[in-house]
Design a protein around this motif. Structure first.
Motif, PDB file in Angstrom:
ATOM      1  N   THR A  64      16.430  -2.352 -16.376  1.00 24.50           N
ATOM      2  CA  THR A  64      15.618  -1.394 -17.140  1.00 24.50           C
ATOM      3  C   THR A  64      16.321  -0.855 -18.376  1.00 24.50           C
ATOM      4  OG1 THR A  64      16.330   0.525 -15.823  1.00 24.50           O
ATOM      5  CG2 THR A  64      14.416  -0.711 -15.035  1.00 24.50           C
ATOM      6  N   VAL A  81      10.270   7.455 -17.389  1.00 20.17           N
ATOM      7  CA  VAL A  81      10.362   5.992 -17.433  1.00 20.17           C
ATOM      8  C   VAL A  81       9.189   5.247 -16.811  1.00 20.17           C
ATOM      9  CG1 VAL A  81      12.877   6.053 -17.470  1.00 20.17           C
ATOM     10  CG2 VAL A  81      11.705   5.859 -15.274  1.00 20.17           C
ATOM     11  N   MET A  86      13.130   6.668 -22.810  1.00 17.66           N
ATOM     12  CA  MET A  86      13.073   5.749 -21.680  1.00 17.66           C
ATOM     13  C   MET A  86      14.438   5.141 -21.385  1.00 17.66           C
ATOM     14  SD  MET A  86       9.326   3.981 -22.218  1.00 17.66           S
ATOM     15  CE  MET A  86       9.179   3.480 -20.496  1.00 17.66           C
ATOM     16  N   THR A  87      15.233   4.909 -22.421  1.00 18.07           N
ATOM     17  CA  THR A  87      16.585   4.392 -22.197  1.00 18.07           C
ATOM     18  C   THR A  87      17.443   5.427 -21.477  1.00 18.07           C
ATOM     19  OG1 THR A  87      16.419   3.032 -24.195  1.00 18.07           O
ATOM     20  CG2 THR A  87      18.611   3.399 -23.293  1.00 18.07           C
ATOM     21  N   ALA A 100       5.370   4.684 -20.305  1.00 19.42           N
ATOM     22  CA  ALA A 100       5.200   3.264 -20.634  1.00 19.42           C
ATOM     23  C   ALA A 100       3.826   2.998 -21.234  1.00 19.42           C
ATOM     24  CB  ALA A 100       5.407   2.407 -19.384  1.00 19.42           C
ATOM     25  N   THR A 140      10.012  -3.574 -16.345  1.00 20.15           N
ATOM     26  CA  THR A 140      10.683  -2.306 -16.032  1.00 20.15           C
ATOM     27  C   THR A 140       9.834  -1.425 -15.118  1.00 20.15           C
ATOM     28  OG1 THR A 140       9.860  -1.132 -18.008  1.00 20.15           O
ATOM     29  CG2 THR A 140      11.935  -2.363 -18.223  1.00 20.15           C
ATOM     30  N   GLN A 141       8.518  -1.480 -15.256  1.00 18.36           N
ATOM     31  CA  GLN A 141       7.672  -0.692 -14.367  1.00 18.36           C
ATOM     32  C   GLN A 141       7.715  -1.232 -12.943  1.00 18.36           C
ATOM     33  OE1 GLN A 141       6.165   2.316 -15.626  1.00 18.36           O
ATOM     34  NE2 GLN A 141       7.789   1.540 -16.942  1.00 18.36           N
ATOM     35  N   HIS A 170      14.581  -1.378 -22.055  1.00 18.67           N
ATOM     36  CA  HIS A 170      14.072  -0.219 -22.797  1.00 18.67           C
ATOM     37  C   HIS A 170      14.787  -0.048 -24.132  1.00 18.67           C
ATOM     38  CE1 HIS A 170      12.469   1.734 -18.850  1.00 18.67           C
ATOM     39  NE2 HIS A 170      11.546   1.010 -19.442  1.00 18.67           N
ATOM     40  N   SER A 199      16.318   5.788 -17.894  1.00 19.02           N
ATOM     41  CA  SER A 199      16.756   4.675 -17.043  1.00 19.02           C
ATOM     42  C   SER A 199      18.222   4.823 -16.652  1.00 19.02           C
ATOM     43  CB  SER A 199      16.545   3.346 -17.780  1.00 19.02           C
ATOM     44  OG  SER A 199      15.177   3.126 -18.036  1.00 19.02           O
ATOM     45  N   VAL A 244      11.669  -1.441 -26.720  1.00 15.71           N
ATOM     46  CA  VAL A 244      10.750  -0.337 -27.046  1.00 15.71           C
ATOM     47  C   VAL A 244      10.985   0.081 -28.491  1.00 15.71           C
ATOM     48  CG1 VAL A 244      10.071   2.031 -26.510  1.00 15.71           C
ATOM     49  CG2 VAL A 244      10.634   0.438 -24.654  1.00 15.71           C
ATOM     50  N   ARG A 273      11.619   5.011 -27.136  1.00 15.38           N
ATOM     51  CA  ARG A 273      12.845   4.233 -26.961  1.00 15.38           C
ATOM     52  C   ARG A 273      14.005   5.056 -26.403  1.00 15.38           C
ATOM     53  NH1 ARG A 273      15.883   0.876 -31.806  1.00 15.38           N
ATOM     54  NH2 ARG A 273      17.412  -0.221 -30.496  1.00 15.38           N
ATOM     55  N   LEU A 278       8.052  -3.986 -20.588  1.00 15.45           N
ATOM     56  CA  LEU A 278       7.593  -2.821 -19.829  1.00 15.45           C
ATOM     57  C   LEU A 278       6.963  -3.234 -18.504  1.00 15.45           C
ATOM     58  CD1 LEU A 278       6.157  -0.593 -22.696  1.00 15.45           C
ATOM     59  CD2 LEU A 278       8.218  -0.174 -21.340  1.00 15.45           C
TER      60      LEU A 278
END
Length: 421
Positions: free
Chosen positions: A179, A115, A78-79, A120, A17-18, A183, A82, A187, A75, A14
């Protein structure tokens, strides 16, 4: 793999990805603003309005996203977010009209709610015990604090070589390649959402009602809304002030760029100080220092040293809110409804961040930089006052349900579950 190892693996993912998400979905816009405006035949102000619309779209999605996170984890959300964001960045590279730009960036704003920080940090807060939660949150936001430092220069280099449309295509590839798999693969559902221990809908609703009935929540909202407005205004107008004071654009941009690095320094400093002092008190002091720096900036900014010192003093509090908000919410209201409560709080904060710079621009045109920065300082003082009021407000009276931590238990909390924070 143990739960602890899996949790820290998720934190590392994370953090990455952030950094990428903020770099591509937020910070790249500022670098691409002028060439986009020229290509679309629109004014920079009109193009900037697309970013404002994007931020407001994200604010509108904060509460429903929070509810989803409380019920199902992050999960899938966020997937999917993205994937959608990657496709929208590709679409962004192909826009030919201002209306198309607004439509695409509104879509991007929706995906940012899915996302970026709020989901997160909800995932992190929900996974870790109170003893390890602060460290996990710190890792994510310290690494992500370098998003502007990495992606603004990268976007500039790509822009110089390939133009803004090709730059967005490259950034879309980077975003999707990093990402989406992180994710999808790292996640995981937090322990308290396991089917056998999942808190009931009525339990979550009781937690949310208890939080909204707590005056400390509303003082926290006052503090963070005022602070968010001040931070957004400073971000947009600092370079203009320094140029107005006679500094070259290169110097102004370099000094303004310190804010991103200083936000990381301030977060680390706050983490050390909170071990010795009450967190709300430390935050109130930081906000007060920022108020003094903002008010002093128009006076001392004519000198390179004065400008640098004032920006450093202000910048140390630049990333404080993103660090302390998870701690203050989770430690007081628990984690079973953290996403919903965090989304409720995030909505007015995000609206303030989107609209305050526009209001400041109007004030700037009428009253000039000194008055505008006094108002920024006043907002920081209001943030400090809200934090002090939150620290000293009494908890709600006994008699109703209130949140506890809820990590791994899902038991009905007690009013006595409110903690000293």
């Amino acid at each position: 793999m143990t739960a602890g190892t899996q949790g820290w693996r998720m934190v590392a993912a994370l953090a990455v990805t952030q950094t990428v998400g903020y770099g591509v979905l937020y910070y790249a816009f500022a670098v691409l603003l002028q060439p986009m405006a020229a290509s679309l035949g629109a004014s920079p102000a009109a193009v900037t309005g697309a970013l404002t619309a994007s931020i407001l779209a994200g604010a509108a999605c904060a509460v429903p996203v929070g509810r989803w996170l409380d019920r199902r984890g992050g999960r899938a959300l966020m997937t999917a977010g993205s994937l959608a964001a990657t496709g929208l960045v590709v679409a962004w590279s192909q826009v030919r009209t201002l209306a198309q730009l607004y439509a695409v960036l509104i879509g991007v704003g929706v995906t940012t709610a899915m996302v970026l920080y709020e989901p997160a940090l909800t995932v992190v807060v929900s996974w870790f015990s109170p003893q390890r939660r602060a460290k996990a949150v710190l890792v994510v936001i310290v690494v992500a604090g370098f998003a502007s430092t990495i992606f603004m220069p990268l976007t500039g280099l790509l822009l110089d070589s390939y133009g803004w449309r090709a730059t967005l295509l490259v950034l879309a590839v980077v975003h999707g390649a990093i990402t989406v798999p992180l994710h999808a693969l790292t996640v995981r559902t937090p322990p308290q959402l396991a089917v056998a221990r999942r808190p009931s809908r009525l339990h979550r609703a009781a937690v949310v009602r208890a939080a909204l009935g707590d005056r400390r929540f509303w003082w926290l909202a006052v503090s963070f809304v005022a602070h968010g407005a001040a931070m957004a205004t400073m971000t947009l107008h600092l370079v203009g002030l320094l140029v107005h004071k006679g500094h070259p654009v290169t110097f102004a941009a370099a000094v303004a760029g310190l804010l991103g690095v200083l936000s990381v320094t301030g977060r680390l400093l706050l983490t050390m100080l909170q071990r010795r002092l009450r967190l709300p008190v430390v935050v109130a002091v930081v906000f007060t220092v920022q108020a003094g720096a903002a008010i002093a900036l128009p006076v001392v900014a004519g000198s390179p040293v004065g400008a640098a010192v004032a920006v450093v003093a202000f910048g140390l509090g630049f990333g404080v809110a993103s660090l302390v908000k998870p701690a203050l919410l989770a430690d007081r209201y628990g984690t079973v409804a953290y996403g919903t409560i965090g989304g409720i709080l995030a909505t007015p904060i995000t609206v303030a961040r989107a609209t305050a710079p526009l209001g400041a621009a109007g004030l700037l045109a009428v009253a000039g930089y000194p008055v505008t920065f006094v108002v920024v300082g006043g907002a920081c003082l209001l943030a400090a006052a809200g934090m002090v009021a939150r620290a000293w407000s009494p908890p709600p009276a006994l008699g109703g349900p209130a949140p506890g931590d809820g990590v791994g238990s899902g038991s009905v909390p007690r009013r006595a579950g409110f903690v000293a924070l």
